[in-house]
Every structure is written in C-alpha cells, then in structure tokens.
Design a protein around this motif. Structure first.
Motif, PDB file in Angstrom:
ATOM      1  N   LYS A  67     -18.615 -11.289  -5.043  1.00  0.00           N
ATOM      2  CA  LYS A  67     -17.233 -11.470  -5.501  1.00  0.00           C
ATOM      3  C   LYS A  67     -16.779 -10.280  -6.330  1.00  0.00           C
ATOM      4  CE  LYS A  67     -17.410 -16.523  -5.596  1.00  0.00           C
ATOM      5  NZ  LYS A  67     -17.440 -17.718  -6.459  1.00  0.00           N
ATOM      6  N   ARG A  68     -17.636  -9.828  -7.224  1.00  0.00           N
ATOM      7  CA  ARG A  68     -17.273  -8.680  -8.069  1.00  0.00           C
ATOM      8  C   ARG A  68     -17.090  -7.415  -7.232  1.00  0.00           C
ATOM      9  NH1 ARG A  68     -21.132  -9.130 -13.441  1.00  0.00           N
ATOM     10  NH2 ARG A  68     -20.255 -11.089 -14.204  1.00  0.00           N
ATOM     11  N   GLN A 124     -11.118  -3.897  -3.703  1.00  0.00           N
ATOM     12  CA  GLN A 124      -9.669  -4.091  -3.622  1.00  0.00           C
ATOM     13  C   GLN A 124      -8.958  -3.193  -4.625  1.00  0.00           C
ATOM     14  OE1 GLN A 124      -8.856  -8.229  -4.107  1.00  0.00           O
ATOM     15  NE2 GLN A 124      -9.288  -8.729  -1.971  1.00  0.00           N
ATOM     16  N   GLN A 125      -9.499  -3.046  -5.816  1.00  0.00           N
ATOM     17  CA  GLN A 125      -8.878  -2.207  -6.834  1.00  0.00           C
ATOM     18  C   GLN A 125      -8.901  -0.738  -6.451  1.00  0.00           C
ATOM     19  OE1 GLN A 125     -10.909  -3.044 -10.474  1.00  0.00           O
ATOM     20  NE2 GLN A 125      -9.824  -4.977 -10.818  1.00  0.00           N
TER      21      GLN A 125
END
Length: 58
Positions: free
Chosen positions: A47-48, A54-55
């Motif tokens: 998840k991280r 995405q960032q």
C-alpha cells in the motif's frame, strides 16, 4: 515375558507421542502466527509503495 516387553514398548511410545504432538502443535501455531504477521506487513508495504508511486507520477 514377550507380552510384558510389548506392553512397555507400547506404553513408552504412547507417552512419547503425547508429549511430541503438543510440542509440534505449539511450534506450528507459532509459525502460522509469524506468517500472518509477515503477510500483514507485506500488504502494508504494498500500500505504501503504491502511494509513493502515485505521488511520483504527478
């Protein structure tokens, strides 16, 4: 005489089996708990990583 020897052998193996089985179950449960913990950590890391990816794409 042979019956006595056979009886002692069966008694000894039954006692050994009783104590060995409990130890194996405890060890198996400990390993399953560790596997579950590592699996949860892996999901959190995924998840991280997805959030970081995405960032960086923006």
């Amino acid at each position: 005489m042979f019956v006595g020897i056979g009886f002692i052998g069966m008694l000894t193996s039954a006692i050994t089996s009783f104590f060995t089985t409990d130890t194996e179950k405890s060890e198996n449960q400990r390993l399953l708990d560790q596997l579950e913990f590592v699996t949860k950590q892996n999901e959190e890391i995924k998840k991280r990583l997805a959030a970081i990816e995405q960032q960086t794409r923006k």
